[in-house]
Scaffold this motif. Structure first.
Motif, PDB file in Angstrom:
ATOM      1  N   GLY A 158       0.824  -1.207   0.000  1.00 25.59           N
ATOM      2  CA  GLY A 158       0.000   0.000   0.000  1.00 25.59           C
ATOM      3  C   GLY A 158       0.852   1.247   0.000  1.00 25.59           C
ATOM      4  O   GLY A 158       2.039   1.222  -0.337  1.00 25.59           O
ATOM      5  N   LYS A 159       0.241   2.368   0.419  1.00 27.30           N
ATOM      6  CA  LYS A 159       0.913   3.663   0.373  1.00 27.30           C
ATOM      7  C   LYS A 159       0.770   4.371   1.718  1.00 27.30           C
ATOM      8  O   LYS A 159      -0.280   4.334   2.350  1.00 27.30           O
ATOM      9  CB  LYS A 159       0.312   4.527  -0.734  1.00 27.30           C
ATOM     10  CG  LYS A 159       0.474   3.938  -2.142  1.00 27.30           C
ATOM     11  CD  LYS A 159      -0.163   4.830  -3.190  1.00 27.30           C
ATOM     12  CE  LYS A 159      -0.076   4.221  -4.583  1.00 27.30           C
ATOM     13  NZ  LYS A 159       1.338   4.126  -5.039  1.00 27.30           N
ATOM     14  N   VAL A 160       1.843   5.041   2.121  1.00 25.21           N
ATOM     15  CA  VAL A 160       1.877   5.798   3.365  1.00 25.21           C
ATOM     16  C   VAL A 160       2.416   7.189   3.060  1.00 25.21           C
ATOM     17  O   VAL A 160       3.314   7.352   2.218  1.00 25.21           O
ATOM     18  CB  VAL A 160       2.768   5.103   4.417  1.00 25.21           C
ATOM     19  CG1 VAL A 160       2.898   5.967   5.668  1.00 25.21           C
ATOM     20  CG2 VAL A 160       2.207   3.733   4.777  1.00 25.21           C
ATOM     21  N   ARG A 161       1.870   8.202   3.720  1.00 21.91           N
ATOM     22  CA  ARG A 161       2.367   9.561   3.538  1.00 21.91           C
ATOM     23  C   ARG A 161       1.888  10.445   4.678  1.00 21.91           C
ATOM     24  O   ARG A 161       0.979  10.086   5.434  1.00 21.91           O
ATOM     25  CB  ARG A 161       1.871  10.146   2.218  1.00 21.91           C
ATOM     26  CG  ARG A 161       0.379  10.451   2.207  1.00 21.91           C
ATOM     27  CD  ARG A 161      -0.021  11.284   1.005  1.00 21.91           C
ATOM     28  NE  ARG A 161      -1.415  11.692   1.041  1.00 21.91           N
ATOM     29  CZ  ARG A 161      -1.963  12.544   0.189  1.00 21.91           C
ATOM     30  NH1 ARG A 161      -1.238  13.067  -0.780  1.00 21.91           N
ATOM     31  NH2 ARG A 161      -3.243  12.873   0.286  1.00 21.91           N
ATOM     32  N   PHE A 162       2.530  11.615   4.818  1.00 24.54           N
ATOM     33  CA  PHE A 162       1.949  12.693   5.595  1.00 24.54           C
ATOM     34  C   PHE A 162       0.900  13.377   4.719  1.00 24.54           C
ATOM     35  O   PHE A 162       1.024  13.403   3.490  1.00 24.54           O
ATOM     36  CB  PHE A 162       3.010  13.717   5.996  1.00 24.54           C
ATOM     37  CG  PHE A 162       3.947  13.259   7.078  1.00 24.54           C
ATOM     38  CD1 PHE A 162       3.484  13.048   8.364  1.00 24.54           C
ATOM     39  CD2 PHE A 162       5.292  13.043   6.807  1.00 24.54           C
ATOM     40  CE1 PHE A 162       4.339  12.631   9.373  1.00 24.54           C
ATOM     41  CE2 PHE A 162       6.157  12.644   7.803  1.00 24.54           C
ATOM     42  CZ  PHE A 162       5.682  12.435   9.087  1.00 24.54           C
TER      43      PHE A 162
END
Length: 299
Positions: A67-71
């Protein structure tokens, strides 16, 4: 008769197997655990801050997570993590900065984390060092609050939290020769109908004398009344009239403090509101800000 007795026996094992299958599916669903957010934020004079932040994550499930992670509003980072594995991610938050060099400045670092486009779960531990210009100590204000490690520490402040969802961090500071601390208190709390005393203390932490300071408070005229030369009324809008209190300081030397007390009349039991910060103006520039004061309603 024998066939009728067998039907319940056949039905019960089939139902039980279905429940076990659903539990097994939930237990192996891939996910991420947000273990720690660490690093540092360095404030600069007249520029946006520098950030160096790392997020430690782990996959407690048995299945592969992808998946994707970000601020929030930051760049997304693709993550692929097998069951039981952990990793450290380098992430860059979005930052905003306002203010002129050597004057009051404000910066916001958006630490709100997202996973697959959704709000991320709580981070087990957040521990971020905050480094500020020497002349900017102490900070004018931090929302949420940060811990003061002292002027002589390399990282004068620390943002520390356990088991909380991350959020934007807003820091107000003044690295100029005039660095004011403004403390505002209200008595009594909770506020009932009648007299209320507001106290404003101004301290010059800078290296030069502050001259011709103007202190200003703005309260809602529908909540509070005040009489005397220090008060005036201002129509902020058609439906909102402000009760404005104002005082002046001719000169405030380095290390010197002055306190002002004034009394207003609460028109009723005022609660569930936040009184705005006291502002300090010097040479037509915003030079100091107090804390805001929350008035609870206990009845």
């Amino acid at each position: 008769m024998i066939r009728f007795r067998l039907l319940p026996l056949l039905f019960i094992p089939l139902f039980t197997a279905s429940v076990h299958s659903e539990e097994s599916s939930v237990a192996t669903e891939p996910t991420l655990s947000f273990d720690a957010l660490t690093g540092n934020i360095e404030l600069r004079n007249g520029e946006a801050p520098l950030t160096l932040l790392e997020l430690s994550v782990s996959n407690p499930s048995e299945a592969l997570y992808q998946g994707k992670v970000r601020f929030h509003d930051g760049d997304e980072l693709d993550v692929s993590l097998a069951g039981g594995e952990s990793a450290t991610l380098s992430l860059s938050p979005s930052v905003r900065h306002a203010g002129k060099t050597d004057l009051l400045q404000k910066t916001e670092i958006d630490l709100a984390l997202e996973i697959d486009g959704m709000e991320a779960p709580a981070v087990a531990k957040t521990d971020i060092d905050i480094i500020i210009p020497a002349a900017a100590y102490p900070l004018v204000r931090a929302e949420p609050p940060v811990m003061d490690n002292g002027r002589d520490n390399q990282a004068q402040y620390e943002y520390y939290a356990l088991g909380q969802q991350t959020q934007p961090l807003t820091l107000t500071y003044n690295p100029g020769p005039v660095n004011l601390t403004v403390r505002k208190t209200v008595y009594p709390i909770p506020v009932e109908s009648g007299p209320v005393e507001i106290s404003i203390e101004v301290t010059n932490n800078g290296s030069e004398t502050a001259q011709n300071l103007t202190l200003r408070d703005a309260l809602s005229n529908s909540d509070f009344g005040g009489e005397g030369e220090a008060f005036s009324r201002f129509a902020a809008s058609e439906d909102d009239i402000e009760l404005v209190w104002q005082a002046n300081i001719d000169a405030l030397a380095p290390g010197e403090s002055q306190r002002f007390n004034y009394t207003v009349t609460a028109r009723y039991a005022v609660g569930d509101i936040q009184l705005p910060a006291t502002t300090v103006i010097m040479n037509d520039e915003l030079t100091g800000l107090s804390n805001k004061v929350w008035l609870p309603k206990w009845h």
